[in-house]
Design a protein around this motif. Structure first.
Motif, PDB file in Angstrom:
ATOM      1  N   LEU A  35      38.609  -3.443 -24.577  1.00 38.30           N
ATOM      2  CA  LEU A  35      38.808  -2.536 -25.713  1.00 38.30           C
ATOM      3  C   LEU A  35      39.229  -3.313 -26.961  1.00 38.30           C
ATOM      4  O   LEU A  35      38.726  -3.044 -28.056  1.00 38.30           O
ATOM      5  CB  LEU A  35      39.853  -1.469 -25.374  1.00 38.30           C
ATOM      6  N   ARG A  36      40.127  -4.275 -26.796  1.00 41.57           N
ATOM      7  CA  ARG A  36      40.576  -5.081 -27.938  1.00 41.57           C
ATOM      8  C   ARG A  36      39.431  -5.883 -28.549  1.00 41.57           C
ATOM      9  O   ARG A  36      39.472  -6.226 -29.724  1.00 41.57           O
ATOM     10  CB  ARG A  36      41.709  -6.021 -27.524  1.00 41.57           C
ATOM     11  N   VAL A  41      34.702   1.267 -22.813  1.00 38.41           N
ATOM     12  CA  VAL A  41      34.946   0.999 -21.398  1.00 38.41           C
ATOM     13  C   VAL A  41      34.893   2.303 -20.623  1.00 38.41           C
ATOM     14  O   VAL A  41      35.517   3.294 -21.008  1.00 38.41           O
ATOM     15  CB  VAL A  41      36.317   0.323 -21.174  1.00 38.41           C
ATOM     16  N   ALA A  42      34.131   2.270 -19.536  1.00 37.58           N
ATOM     17  CA  ALA A  42      34.098   3.392 -18.592  1.00 37.58           C
ATOM     18  C   ALA A  42      34.550   2.855 -17.242  1.00 37.58           C
ATOM     19  O   ALA A  42      34.052   1.829 -16.782  1.00 37.58           O
ATOM     20  CB  ALA A  42      32.693   3.962 -18.486  1.00 37.58           C
ATOM     21  N   MET A  43      35.508   3.525 -16.634  1.00 35.88           N
ATOM     22  CA  MET A  43      35.945   3.142 -15.293  1.00 35.88           C
ATOM     23  C   MET A  43      35.422   4.192 -14.320  1.00 35.88           C
ATOM     24  O   MET A  43      35.685   5.376 -14.474  1.00 35.88           O
ATOM     25  CB  MET A  43      37.463   3.022 -15.189  1.00 35.88           C
ATOM     26  N   VAL A  44      34.683   3.713 -13.334  1.00 36.79           N
ATOM     27  CA  VAL A  44      34.071   4.578 -12.330  1.00 36.79           C
ATOM     28  C   VAL A  44      34.850   4.409 -11.040  1.00 36.79           C
ATOM     29  O   VAL A  44      35.059   3.286 -10.566  1.00 36.79           O
ATOM     30  CB  VAL A  44      32.588   4.200 -12.127  1.00 36.79           C
ATOM     31  N   ILE A  45      35.280   5.533 -10.468  1.00 37.37           N
ATOM     32  CA  ILE A  45      36.084   5.496  -9.249  1.00 37.37           C
ATOM     33  C   ILE A  45      35.402   6.321  -8.170  1.00 37.37           C
ATOM     34  O   ILE A  45      34.964   7.445  -8.414  1.00 37.37           O
ATOM     35  CB  ILE A  45      37.511   6.014  -9.516  1.00 37.37           C
ATOM     36  N   ALA A  46      35.308   5.738  -6.974  1.00 35.28           N
ATOM     37  CA  ALA A  46      34.707   6.424  -5.832  1.00 35.28           C
ATOM     38  C   ALA A  46      35.737   7.352  -5.201  1.00 35.28           C
ATOM     39  O   ALA A  46      36.841   6.930  -4.886  1.00 35.28           O
ATOM     40  CB  ALA A  46      34.222   5.405  -4.805  1.00 35.28           C
ATOM     41  N   GLU A  47      35.355   8.596  -5.029  1.00 34.23           N
ATOM     42  CA  GLU A  47      36.218   9.583  -4.362  1.00 34.23           C
ATOM     43  C   GLU A  47      36.107   9.328  -2.859  1.00 34.23           C
ATOM     44  O   GLU A  47      35.006   9.306  -2.319  1.00 34.23           O
ATOM     45  CB  GLU A  47      35.730  10.995  -4.701  1.00 34.23           C
ATOM     46  N   ASN A  67      45.813   5.891 -20.315  1.00 33.75           N
ATOM     47  CA  ASN A  67      44.814   4.969 -20.867  1.00 33.75           C
ATOM     48  C   ASN A  67      43.755   5.750 -21.633  1.00 33.75           C
ATOM     49  O   ASN A  67      42.594   5.821 -21.212  1.00 33.75           O
ATOM     50  CB  ASN A  67      44.156   4.171 -19.735  1.00 33.75           C
ATOM     51  N   PRO A  68      44.116   6.340 -22.766  1.00 29.12           N
ATOM     52  CA  PRO A  68      43.183   7.231 -23.474  1.00 29.12           C
ATOM     53  C   PRO A  68      41.929   6.548 -24.017  1.00 29.12           C
ATOM     54  O   PRO A  68      40.932   7.215 -24.261  1.00 29.12           O
ATOM     55  CB  PRO A  68      44.026   7.795 -24.620  1.00 29.12           C
ATOM     56  N   GLY A  69      41.922   5.237 -24.149  1.00 25.60           N
ATOM     57  CA  GLY A  69      40.740   4.555 -24.671  1.00 25.60           C
ATOM     58  C   GLY A  69      39.660   4.324 -23.627  1.00 25.60           C
ATOM     59  O   GLY A  69      38.550   3.913 -23.950  1.00 25.60           O
ATOM     60  N   ILE A  70      39.993   4.596 -22.366  1.00 22.82           N
ATOM     61  CA  ILE A  70      39.053   4.356 -21.264  1.00 22.82           C
ATOM     62  C   ILE A  70      38.467   5.691 -20.823  1.00 22.82           C
ATOM     63  O   ILE A  70      39.193   6.655 -20.605  1.00 22.82           O
ATOM     64  CB  ILE A  70      39.775   3.704 -20.068  1.00 22.82           C
ATOM     65  N   ALA A  71      37.139   5.737 -20.683  1.00 26.68           N
ATOM     66  CA  ALA A  71      36.487   6.933 -20.136  1.00 26.68           C
ATOM     67  C   ALA A  71      36.474   6.800 -18.614  1.00 26.68           C
ATOM     68  O   ALA A  71      36.031   5.785 -18.078  1.00 26.68           O
ATOM     69  CB  ALA A  71      35.058   7.037 -20.668  1.00 26.68           C
ATOM     70  N   PHE A  72      36.967   7.801 -17.920  1.00 29.25           N
ATOM     71  CA  PHE A  72      37.004   7.772 -16.458  1.00 29.25           C
ATOM     72  C   PHE A  72      35.938   8.688 -15.892  1.00 29.25           C
ATOM     73  O   PHE A  72      35.698   9.775 -16.415  1.00 29.25           O
ATOM     74  CB  PHE A  72      38.382   8.196 -15.938  1.00 29.25           C
ATOM     75  N   HIS A  73      35.317   8.242 -14.811  1.00 38.27           N
ATOM     76  CA  HIS A  73      34.307   9.040 -14.126  1.00 38.27           C
ATOM     77  C   HIS A  73      34.533   8.886 -12.624  1.00 38.27           C
ATOM     78  O   HIS A  73      34.576   7.768 -12.109  1.00 38.27           O
ATOM     79  CB  HIS A  73      32.897   8.568 -14.487  1.00 38.27           C
TER      80      HIS A  73
END
Length: 162
Positions: A35-36, A41-47, A67-73
């Motif tokens: 981000l800096r 940035v998108a962070m993808v997490i497996a359920e 972490n508001p600057g990161i898009a989570f999926h």
């Protein structure tokens, strides 16, 4: 160049850690570095599938809030019919099999990011099967290993033990 045009050219780095807290938190620190440097940035997490108690998932909402600057999926859970750990089966092997099963879901997510914006995929130490997805899509893949060097030495020898 106006701000809107610059935003359209901004590149996205997709981070794909193992879903445990000890993997997501260091990957979140890496995300801040990207981000800096001006990346999205998108962070993808497996359920984790139902019935896999050794899969310690993080509270994604809590991590996203801090972490508001990161898009989570969060990826849609995969069917778990053949993932039940037998007696004495190491949870580590179950984790690897589960994450390999998520490759299709990860590929669908990566295809949703416009290719001209998709910079790279960074995997965690247990989600390296995702390198196959990156290769199919022509996306550079990097592995992020936040543990000690001695642990890395042991993990890199695991295939030889199998």
């Amino acid at each position: 160049m106006d701000k809107e045009a610059a935003m359209a050219q901004q590149k996205t780095v997709v981070l794909y850690p193992s879903p445990g807290v000890g993997h997501v938190v260091p990957m979140g620190q890496l995300a801040k570095v990207f981000l800096r440097h001006g990346f999205d940035v998108a962070m993808v997490i497996a359920e984790p599938p139902a019935g896999s108690p050794d899969f310690r998932i993080v509270d994604v909402d809590r991590v996203a809030t801090s972490n508001p600057g990161i898009a989570f999926h969060v990826l849609t859970p995969v069917p778990d019919a053949d993932l039940a750990g037998g007696p004495g089966q190491p949870p580590f092997l179950l984790t690897l099999r589960v994450l390999e099963r998520y490759n299709g879901e990860l590929e669908r997510f990566l295809c949703s990011v416009p290719r001209r914006r998709l910079h790279s995929l960074v995997t965690g130490m247990f989600s390296t099967y995702a390198a196959d997805v990156g290769a199919r899509l022509g996306v550079p893949v990097y592995a992020f290993f936040a543990s000690a060097a001695a642990t890395l030495a042991v993990v890199t020898q695991m295939p030889a033990v199998d």
